[in-house]
Motif scaffolding. Structure first.
Motif: not given
Ligand SMILES: Nc1nc2c(ncn2[C@@H]2O[C@H](COP(=O)(O)OP(=O)(O)OP(=O)(O)O)[C@@H](O)[C@H]2O)c(=O)[nH]1
Ligand SMILES: [Mg+2]
Lengths: 628, 200
Positions: A324-332, A337-343, A373-375
């Protein structure tokens, strides 16, 4: 003529001070005979080369240029490399960097070997390896002159070409036979009557003639050389290739068998290897704690007070990142979106196991953070075909060779998977080849990814960071051990001094930790957690070195209190396996890293593995790469 | 079982040999009486200890098990320095491993402790069908080089304990007339001797 040289020397203020300071941390116990006086009358410059540079980063444009000299004083030969003042090719290279790399009056009695690289394309360079096992970064000869450098040195010191590798020159090969290079060990060891004293013995117990080690006759060195030449049989490249493949194959299967059979034995994969780890079975093993009371002798206290430091700096660990939390880091469309805060988030808690398959591909850099996703799906398909193509290369060769039939009877399909991937990798990266330890790095990846091609490409990404660990000349390991020694010096000078006094400065007791990223120190799940934390490169891409410091500091009282020598220390470190608290260690490591700050970063020569893949522009400013 | 002698001796022993020859397996068999079909390959080195009781004394072996791959060869001297004994292991089903064993012997002869007890172990003797190295060949090589030779099997345990017992018996301090110069046995004093290796 001699006068001008002396004059030149006295002009060189750096040299004048440096010869008094000696070679700093690398100094060896028996080198006290070198001149410590400021009387430089006897010094003679026997070789000077301008435009010899160090490349602190992977960009050739970022280099520090300087002047390399060989200086003879009395019977000793010294090497100096002093960067030019105020001429950095890039503003990113500070004076600090320059100081870090400056070689001040390095006596050749402290040098073990010189490796020369003279590629047809690109710059010539040499790597100087110290007796301690540490090595200086490569010195690039922009004006050529490597051959002359070696030839000059040869006139003044005993320099023997290694029989194993014609590009390695062994220095003082007879002075300390216990500290030989990788390659020297392949020499025919026919030194007659070399009654080599055991180094750990006090001098008083040695036979009186044991000190005459400098008397090794030139005659015997010549004989060595001859033998060496004979050994360099001409190479049939195709034969070499097939032998190499054969050798790799036998290794791969063994490792494959050994590793996968453990990983996949249990359905959940986590209860692996229990009781099979040999190190933990030592009978007189005490549970290891960070105790301070175990010391038998008074121990210099920790200048940092790690506990307090960790409380102040190291943040509490968090639960792992879930879906759930993972998806909040992704756009649609699936971009991070923010690699730094993800890391950062992953740094503090790791990733839930079922999310690893997706997250690892991105963390490792196989898929870009800003891919959709597609890429990602598309790339996966492309890469699958590419993998199959590489794999076919060796499949064609292998089928024709009968000696591989000994794999018959291996029933574990994962064994074949692991073997196939490693073999394909050795074709993908032919220079590196296959080595012991790679299967340790691949197995968790295969375990997480499942899929063959995906595992391969993630492994490729991981090896972009860790590949230098397996360099034939050990340069990747050397540079990390060197940086580690610098960090301990910075963060715990009493401990550093202790290691220096006990011949432990080579830090080889941390070899396994670094080579396979603590894979054998933690149980499987913890290893995966540690790795994803390290892959975030937060707060430093060299956090693994701070992890080493953290563990060492936790046990500093025991190490120093019990006066561990090298053997005992190595045994002790090996036995720490499965007794290290990962969360606490990470907290310590973070605290140490933050505390060390810029000084810490400055202690680690840029370019020390693992370096980030180039495309991560958010971390490395784009270089204007004028050469490569 | 228990030692009736009054001597307690610590002896450092190092295992050297090619990748996969069975160094770790031999140690595991000797120390724990086990055999693992899928023995993990050694990185760096591993340490074990095991005590052997002889009539005259008890010998505690401090055993260093090294990594066999050529690439890590540079680490080996750190492990064999000061060793009282060495077992050089090869795999009887693999000629290359025997060639490599010979190199180890040369190296130890040149730079190891001259009083070191050296044993040559032809391991995997259970795999007779795949034999590549004749026992006679190894035996005569061993004789020429004053090594003590045995074929062993870590898998069946054949000759494994015997190997270590024979080594224990041959240690110079076990010999009545040996010269106790102290170099061979690592009976580490609690307080490390000063002087020789201290810098600055
Ligand atoms: N049949 C048989 N197999 C053996 C024997 N000894 C070892 N093996 C197998 O040979 C393989 C290698 O054994 P190891 O003990 O790991 O070899 P090593 O010499 O320690 O290898 P490195 O640590 O990689 O240098 C393992 O799969 C063992 O199970 C033996 O006596 N007989
Ligand atoms: Mg082993």
């Amino acid at each position: 003529m001699n006068e001008t040289e002396v004059h030149d020397l006295s002009d060189d203020a750096d040299y004048a001070t440096s010869i008094q300071q000696s070679s700093g941390m690398m100094r060896r116990s028996d080198s006290g005979k070198r001149s410590s006086s400021s009387d430089l009358d006897g010094a003679e410059i026997v070789y000077t080369k301008d435009n010899v540079a160090v490349h602190p980063t992977q960009y050739a444009s970022e280099r520090i240029s300087g002047r390399l000299k060989l200086i003879k004083q009395e019977n000793s030969l010294f090497m100096t490399w002093i960067p030019y003042k105020g001429q950095s090719s890039s503003s990113r290279l500070s004076e600090k960097d320059k100081n870090l790399y400056t070689i001040r009056a390095l006596p050749f009695s402290d040098v073990r070997s010189i490796r020369r690289h003279t590629p047809t394309l690109g710059w010539q360079y040499v790597i100087v390896v110290m007796s301690s096992g540490l090595a200086f970064p490569p010195l690039y000869f922009y004006n050529g002159g490597v051959r002359e450098f070696i030839a000059t040195a040869k006139q003044h010191i005993v320099l023997v070409r290694s029989a194993e590798d014609g590009n390695v020159f062994l220095v003082n090969d007879f002075q300390n036979p216990l500290q030989r290079t990788l390659s020297s060990l392949e020499l025919p060891m026919a030194v007659s009557g070399s009654n080599v004293p055991c180094t750990s013995l006090p001098a008083s117990e040695l036979p009186s003639n044991a000190h005459q080690e400098n008397d090794v006759s030139v005659g015997s060195s010549e004989r060595f050389q001859q033998n060496g030449r004979q050994q360099q049989k001409h190479h049939d490249p195709t034969r070499d290739l097939s032998i190499q493949i054969l050798e790799k194959f036998s290794l791969v299967t063994r490792f494959a068998r050994e590793t996968t059979s453990q990983i996949f034995r249990d359905s959940d994969g986590f209860s692996i290897n229990e009781g099979e780890k040999l190190d933990q079975s030592v009978p007189d093993h005490h549970p290891i704690t960070a105790s301070n009371e175990s010391g038998k002798v008074p121990v210099a206290s920790d200048p940092l007070e790690l506990d307090k430091l960790s409380l102040a700096w190291g943040k509490p660990r968090q639960p792992p990142l879930g879906h759930e939390e993972w998806t909040t880091f992704l756009d649609s469309e699936g971009r991070v979106m923010d690699s730094q805060s993800l890391r950062k988030r992953i740094f503090y808690g790791g990733v839930e196991h079922n999310m690893r398959k997706e997250v690892w591909t991105i963390l490792l850099g196989y898929h870009a953070y800003d891919s959709t996703y597609a890429e990602r799906e598309y790339l996966t398909t492309i890469k699958k075909t590419e993998y199959e193509t590489i794999k076919k290369q060796w499949q064609a060769k292998v089928r024709t060779d009968r000696s591989f039939s000994f794999y018959d009877g291996d029933e574990n399909p994962n064994v074949y998977l692991l073997r196939d991937i490693l073999l394909t990798y050795s074709f993908y990266n032919f220079d590196l080849g296959y080595c012991q330890g790679m299967s340790d790095l691949l197995s968790p990846i295969l375990f997480v990814m499942g899929d063959e091609s995906e595992s391969f490409w993630c492994f490729v990404s991981l090896m972009e960071r860790l590949g230098p660990n397996f360099n034939r000349d050990q340069s990747g390991m050397h540079s990390q051990l060197f940086a580690l020694s610098k960090l301990v010096e910075l963060l715990d000078s009493p401990l550093h001094n202790y290691f220096a006094q006990n011949d432990c400065l080579n830090y080889f007791f941390c070899f396994r930790w670094i080579l396979i990223q603590f894979k054998r120190e933690f149980e499987y799940e913890k290893t995966m957690q540690l790795w994803e934390v390290l892959w975030t490169h937060h707060p430093s891409e060299h956090l693994h070195l701070y992890v080493c410091v953290a563990i060492l500091k936790r046990h500093r009282a025991k190490i120093m209190g019990e006066k561990m020598d090298f053997d005992t220390l190595l045994k002790f470190i090996n036995e720490l396996s499965d007794h290290i608290d990962l969360d606490a260690t990470l907290r310590d490591a973070e605290a140490l890293c933050l505390h060390a700050g810029e000084n810490g970063a400055a202690s680690i020569p840029p370019g020390t593995p693992p370096s980030l893949p180039l495309e991560d522009a958010s971390i490395y400013p784009q270089p204007d790469d004028d050469i490569l | 079982m228990a030692s009736s002698g009054n001597k307690n001796i610590n002896a450092k022993l190092v295992l050297l040999g090619d990748v996969g020859a069975g160094k770790s397996s031999l140690v595991l068999r000797f120390v724990k009486g086990q055999f693992i079909e899928f023995q993990e390959s050694t990185i760096g080195a591993a340490f074990f200890s095991q005590t052997v009781a002889l009539n005259e004394a008890t010998v505690k072996f401090e055993i260093w098990d090294t990594a066999g791959q050529e690439r890590y060869h540079s680490l080996a001297p750190m492990y064999y320095r000061g060793a009282a004994a060495a077992i050089i292991v090869y795999d009887i089903t693999n000629q290359t491993s025997f060639d490599r064993a010979k190199k180890w012997v040369q190296e130890l002869q040149a730079q190891g402790n001259p009083n070191m007890v050296m044993a040559l172990a032809g391991n995997k003797s259970d795999m007779l069908d795949a034999r590549q190295v004749a026992a006679e060949e190894a035996q005569s090589y061993a004789r020429e080089n004053s090594l003590f030779f045995m074929e062993t099997s870590a898998k069946t345990a054949n000759n494994v304990n015997d190997l270590f017992y024979e080594i224990a018996k041959r240690l110079p301090l076990m010999q009545p007339a040996s010269n106790p110069s102290g170099m061979v046995l690592v009976d580490r004093p609690a307080d490390k001797a000063t002087g020789a290796s201290c810098c600055s």
